[in-house]
Motif scaffolding. Structure first.
Motif: not given
Length: 456
Positions: A235-245
């Motif tokens: 979720s971070y590596k591909l999309f750069g997201a710092k928050t995951v739900i």
């Protein structure tokens, strides 16, 4: 929360009683047709339980990743954030007119809401596995789709400067049209503009409603610590997201055992989340240089809890269970809720799946004989898999907005471990309020005739 702190939080929401939900962007999973449904349990009509919806304002970029249920959630969220048809793009269709990749930007507040359909856990090994993309189990996804969604995010984002947009906007938009083709031979051919320099942007939040219905049994084998961790890390590596739900897995037609499937799987999800927070807290204490190179916040939306509320109320209305007796057994005989409801999974209709018929206590508004061909549906589930968002969307969107706000209201302390404990308590409060039948505490004051609760 003070008004000054609210100004620094990039998401806000209003819970509005009797706000109409139009289901603007979902062509298939609608429950507004009164003739095909029944009111079922009287509790579903009680004020402040299910008679509200949520308006969200955000500058954040939010991505739902999962099967058709995730697409349903993202389409409903686009409506909740005020998305307009002319600011919405469908980048891939999974089959027929069912959307497989879409984005709305800007939404109210300048953010974006996107949805990406996959039929398995997010895995690096499934990249460019065209033959396990929807409508096939396995979770295949295309790298070209990753470029399309992030490129679209940049092109549609109002914060992208006009200079960077004008540099390659025309050619990038033309490339997006070219890349609508679903044939993998065409998408990976030399005619694809691989070397084109197009600006791409990242998402802030990735939401995972795990595609349980597509997973080969035993489903628990798909929910290992390593598999969930890979989905979070990607979720971070591909999309750069710092928050995951992460969603817990709710009751649905494909469940064959509540104890060995739902209880076991959701325990893994909770244990993983607690472990990640503990591990992340230790890593951040020891190495602040990598603090921003990973997912910072993992939270749980306890969709399973909401589904159990709906399921048990409906089953009791159909006189299939006695909740008073169940509660007594839980208190005095150490019985779990799931173990006492498990027998209800054996009573199903013949509709609409050859292997997993609809669970009568879940999908039906009347008590009918086992293996009846079909039934009058309830008002909260379309078909035993998808949700009636006109009825439960307010709780789902309220929980999402509340949880995302937790990541901002729980990060003021310099003590990282203290922040994680605050985050956990905030998460617990959001789930207790929205993933339940807890009434919304509207005041008697009205704003233009409406009862509104802000950022609750």
């Amino acid at each position: 929360e003070s008004s000054s702190s609210n100004e620094n939080i990039p998401i806000s929401y209003k819970v509005i009683q009797h706000l109409e939900f139009l289901n603007t962007f979902d062509l298939f999973y609608k429950c507004n047709e009164i003739s095909e449904r029944s009111d079922t349990a009287p509790i579903f009509k009680e004020p402040t339980l299910l008679d509200f919806h949520v308006q969200i304002t955000t500058s954040l970029k939010i991505l739902y990743l999962g099967d058709s249920v995730a697409m349903q959630f993202s389409q409903a969220l686009q409506e909740a954030t005020g998305a307009k048809n002319d600011a919405r793009k469908v980048l891939r269709y999974s089959w027929r007119d069912h959307e497989g990749l879409h984005i709305a930007s800007p939404v109210r507040g300048g953010g974006a809401v996107a949805g990406w359909r996959i039929t398995g856990m997010l895995k690096q090994s499934q990249m460019n596995n065209y033959f396990q993309m929807p409508q096939t189990p396995g979770g295949g996804w295309m790298e070209i789709d990753l470029r399309k969604i992030k490129r679209s995010l940049a092109l549609l984002d109002p914060s992208t400067t006009s200079t960077s947009k004008s540099t390659s906007s025309a050619s990038c938009l033309e490339a997006l049209k070219t890349l609508r083709v679903v044939d993998p031979v065409v998408e990976n051919s030399n005619s694809t503009p691989e070397s084109m320099e197009c600006e791409e942007k990242d998402f802030d939040v990735v939401v995972h409603p795990f595609p349980f219905g597509w997973m080969v049994k035993p489903a628990i084998n798909h929910f290992t610590y390593e598999a969930i961790d890979e989905a979070v890390q990607l979720s971070y590596k591909l999309f750069g997201a710092k928050t995951v739900i992460l969603h817990t897995v709710p009751i649905q037609n494909n469940v064959i055992d509540m104890v060995t499937e739902l209880d076991a799987i959701n325990s893994v999800i909770y244990n993983y989340t607690n472990s990640y927070r503990h591990r992340n807290g230790e890593n951040n204490d020891n190495d602040t240089t990598n603090n921003n190179q990973q997912v910072q916040n993992v939270l749980i939306m306890d969709l399973a809890a909401l589904s159990f509320e709906l399921f048990t109320h409906n089953a009791e209305y159909l006189r299939l269970i006695n909740m008073e007796r169940i509660m007594l057994r839980m208190k005095y005989k150490n019985k779990t809720m799931s173990s006492q409801l498990n027998h209800l999974l054996n009573r199903r209709t013949e509709c609409c799946h050859k292997e997993y018929g609809q669970i009568i206590a879940h999908a039906c508004a009347h008590n009918i004989p086992n293996m009846t061909k079909k039934c009058t549906r309830t008002r909260y589930t379309v078909d035993g898999m998808h949700w009636c968002m006109n009825m439960v969307g307010g709780r789902i969107h309220g929980a999402l907005a509340c949880l995302i706000r937790c990541t901002y209201t729980s990060s003021s302390s310099s003590n990282i471990k203290s922040n994680f404990e605050e985050l956990k308590q905030c998460e617990k409060r959001c789930n207790a309020q929205y993933m339940s039948f807890k009434p919304i505490p509207f005041s008697d004051e009205r704003n233009n005739g409406e009862r509104i609760l802000e950022n609750y």
